[in-house]
Write a protein that holds these residues in place. Structure first.
Motif, PDB file in Angstrom:
ATOM      1  N   GLY A  91       0.807  -1.199   0.000  1.00 19.90           N
ATOM      2  CA  GLY A  91       0.000   0.000   0.000  1.00 19.90           C
ATOM      3  C   GLY A  91       0.846   1.256   0.000  1.00 19.90           C
ATOM      4  O   GLY A  91       1.966   1.286  -0.509  1.00 19.90           O
TER       5      GLY A  91
ATOM      6  N   ASN B 199      -3.492   3.389   3.285  1.00 22.21           N
ATOM      7  CA  ASN B 199      -3.879   2.145   2.643  1.00 22.21           C
ATOM      8  C   ASN B 199      -2.743   1.142   2.789  1.00 22.21           C
ATOM      9  O   ASN B 199      -1.588   1.467   2.499  1.00 22.21           O
ATOM     10  CB  ASN B 199      -4.166   2.400   1.164  1.00 22.21           C
ATOM     11  CG  ASN B 199      -4.456   1.121   0.405  1.00 22.21           C
ATOM     12  OD1 ASN B 199      -5.167   0.238   0.895  1.00 22.21           O
ATOM     13  ND2 ASN B 199      -3.892   1.007  -0.788  1.00 22.21           N
TER      14      ASN B 199
ATOM     15  N   ASN C 145      -0.992  -0.901  10.816  1.00 21.30           N
ATOM     16  CA  ASN C 145      -2.156  -0.837   9.954  1.00 21.30           C
ATOM     17  C   ASN C 145      -2.398   0.598   9.505  1.00 21.30           C
ATOM     18  O   ASN C 145      -2.825   1.437  10.283  1.00 21.30           O
ATOM     19  CB  ASN C 145      -3.371  -1.386  10.708  1.00 21.30           C
ATOM     20  CG  ASN C 145      -4.658  -1.242   9.930  1.00 21.30           C
ATOM     21  OD1 ASN C 145      -4.656  -1.161   8.703  1.00 21.30           O
ATOM     22  ND2 ASN C 145      -5.779  -1.206  10.640  1.00 21.30           N
TER      23      ASN C 145
ATOM     24  N   GLY D   1      -4.618   1.420   7.195  1.00 20.74           N
ATOM     25  CA  GLY D   1      -5.979   1.557   6.687  1.00 20.74           C
ATOM     26  C   GLY D   1      -7.017   1.740   7.771  1.00 20.74           C
ATOM     27  O   GLY D   1      -6.741   2.286   8.854  1.00 20.74           O
TER      28      GLY D   1
ATOM     29  N   SER E   3     -11.508  -2.940   3.752  1.00 18.64           N
ATOM     30  CA  SER E   3     -11.190  -2.017   2.665  1.00 18.64           C
ATOM     31  C   SER E   3     -12.484  -1.547   2.030  1.00 18.64           C
ATOM     32  O   SER E   3     -13.584  -1.922   2.461  1.00 18.64           O
ATOM     33  CB  SER E   3     -10.302  -2.707   1.629  1.00 18.64           C
ATOM     34  OG  SER E   3     -11.073  -3.616   0.846  1.00 18.64           O
TER      35      SER E   3
ATOM     36  N   ASN F 150      -8.289  -4.977   4.069  1.00 23.84           N
ATOM     37  CA  ASN F 150      -6.968  -4.357   4.078  1.00 23.84           C
ATOM     38  C   ASN F 150      -6.012  -5.285   4.811  1.00 23.84           C
ATOM     39  O   ASN F 150      -4.900  -5.550   4.355  1.00 23.84           O
ATOM     40  CB  ASN F 150      -7.047  -2.994   4.757  1.00 23.84           C
ATOM     41  CG  ASN F 150      -5.725  -2.291   4.849  1.00 23.84           C
ATOM     42  OD1 ASN F 150      -5.108  -1.963   3.837  1.00 23.84           O
ATOM     43  ND2 ASN F 150      -5.263  -2.053   6.075  1.00 23.84           N
TER      44      ASN F 150
ATOM     45  N   THR G 210      -3.656 -10.083   3.924  1.00 24.03           N
ATOM     46  CA  THR G 210      -3.872  -8.782   3.321  1.00 24.03           C
ATOM     47  C   THR G 210      -4.136  -8.910   1.830  1.00 24.03           C
ATOM     48  O   THR G 210      -3.637  -9.824   1.167  1.00 24.03           O
ATOM     49  CB  THR G 210      -2.663  -7.859   3.592  1.00 24.03           C
ATOM     50  OG1 THR G 210      -2.828  -6.615   2.910  1.00 24.03           O
ATOM     51  CG2 THR G 210      -1.361  -8.506   3.154  1.00 24.03           C
TER      52      THR G 210
END
Length: 440
Positions: free
Chosen positions: A120, A126, A201, A203, A301, A308, A397
């Motif tokens: 990401g 992301n 993380n 996201g 996501s 995600n 992921t």
């Protein structure tokens, strides 16, 4: 650590706590004068207008406002990296690592951190990064806040105490902790050292997965998550505060502790969970269930069903399936799997995957049981069996993980991981429905 901490219970609840009676205002978040000469300050983990069910914010009542700090300056990242890894390696091959011996003597939680892989883009909020740590000293005059993402910490050796803005969390192997984005903290060790895994993380925040046809019970229960109670630090010596922002580390010297919250209420904080409380689901008929049935937390996501990142665990459990190859079967996934092992043995690997080690199977990478596991499981008597004494986990992921050059070229990466499957030879025999019965 001999003192026993108290906690608040319930995932995502509106928690409230005060270290001094009357320090928490009621009926108004920001009165003209906060009690005890404290400063009222809101920490917003989400945008103001995000839906109520995902909105994260906390009000803090602190000795010093967070705005009271000098200029931050860039400091060395060491081996702490973020996505996109412009100098990283995207490898289609299956990768596996042995445990990493103490890489840096006299290193605290932050200095001992090294990045294994990431995907990401940290600036686009992301993706994730996967790190490992092996601390040998406590953070006594250093503090840290990750502005890029929340941190899911999975201890593997040694217990740690998280001193956060919202209070204290003791976390030992078998438990996990999540530190909210932007929350300041320091880490002290229970013993001489502590090591483990970290999922950063970028996201959407981790949440409990929907239970769907499982119904209202099963997997991780909201009431089993523990949040800290207020426990402030009031110190006036010089300390270092490090913030991770845009993939870089920035430091400033404060004349006070940033953990000076005397009271707080809200939903954006830090919490821990004991994996021993996970209510494992499984098949009572036939076939091996998909690993999604072991999901503890998920970061969704914008595409439904493709997280995600999912955090799944494989704890002790009963195997009772009939007429079934019980370990994880051979498979290829659109999702990427990073696995770690806290203790014991994973049920698809006879050897080579050891506590403190890790494996990475990028999307579509073919994997499954090794030769010994396949042979044993194919010929086992299918009586009910307790798979005990083990705790493996997975960060799953939707994007491929790019490894850092440091991790990819590390001496503890196993160069012969592919040999795990080399013993699986042709056993096809069109004359016999059962095949040869011999995988060699």
């Amino acid at each position: 650590m001999t003192d026993r901490l108290e906690y608040q219970r319930g995932f995502g609840n509106e928690h409230h706590s005060e270290a001094i009676a009357g320090a928490l205002p009621w009926g108004q978040n920001s009165p003209q004068r906060a009690p005890y000469g404290l400063y009222a300050e809101q920490l917003s983990g989400t945008a103001f207008t995000e839906p109520r069910e995902i909105n994260r914010r906390s009000w803090t009542y602190r000795i010093n406002p967070s705005a009271r700090h000098p200029r931050f300056e860039r400091v060395d990242n060491r081996y702490f990296r973020s996505a996109p890894l412009v100098d990283g390696i995207l490898d289609v091959n299956r990768l596996r690592w042995n445990p990493f011996d103490t890489p840096w003597p006299e290193a605290d939680f932050i200095d001992s951190m090294y990045t294994v892989a990431a995907n990401g883009n940290v600036l686009e909020r992301n993706g994730i990064a996967v790190h490992m740590y092996h601390a040998t000293t406590s953070m006594t005059e250093r503090y840290f806040a990750d502005l890029d993402g929340e941190l899911l910490v999975v201890p593997q050796t040694g217990g740690i105490r998280l001193h956060t803005e919202f209070g204290l969390l003791d976390v030992v192997p078998g438990e996990i902790a999540v530190i909210g984005r932007g929350v300041k903290f320091r880490v002290s060790l229970h013993g001489e050292s502590a090591g483990g895994y970290v999922c950063e993380n970028y996201g959407a925040y981790f949440a409990l997965p929907e239970l769907g046809p499982i119904g209202s019970n099963g997997l991780a229960h909201a009431r089993d998550f523990s949040y800290p109670v207020a426990a402030y630090e009031d110190r006036s010596d010089t300390v270092q505060v490090i913030q991770k922002f845009g993939g870089q580390l920035w430091a400033a010297e404060y004349g006070h502790s940033p953990l000076d919250v005397v009271a707080w209420h809200g939903t954006h904080s830090a919490y821990k969970y004991d994996t021993g409380r996970f209510n494992t689901m499984g098949t009572v008929g036939w076939d091996h269930p998909d690993p999604s049935i072991f999901t503890v937390l998920t970061s969704p996501s914008e595409r439904p069903g493709q997280a995600n990142v999912d955090f799944a665990i494989f704890p002790p459990r009963w195997n009772v399936a009939e007429h079934t190859f019980r370990p994880p079967h051979f498979h290829r996934n659109i999702m990427t799997e990073f696995m770690g092992l806290v203790r014991g043995q994973h049920d698809s690997k006879a050897e080579g995957f050891v506590p403190g080690g890790a494996s990475l199977h990028n999307m579509w990478g073919a994997h499954g049981p090794d030769f010994e596991t396949f042979t044993t499981a194919s010929n086992a008597e299918l009586a009910p069996q307790k798979f005990d004494g083990s705790l493996a986990f997975m960060f799953e992921t939707r994007l491929p993980l790019v490894t850092t050059d440091f991790a990819h070229s590390a001496q503890h990466r196993q160069p012969d991981y592919d040999s795990s499957w080399s013993g699986l030879q042709r056993q096809f025999d069109p004359r016999t429905p059962e095949g040869t019965g011999d995988p060699r």
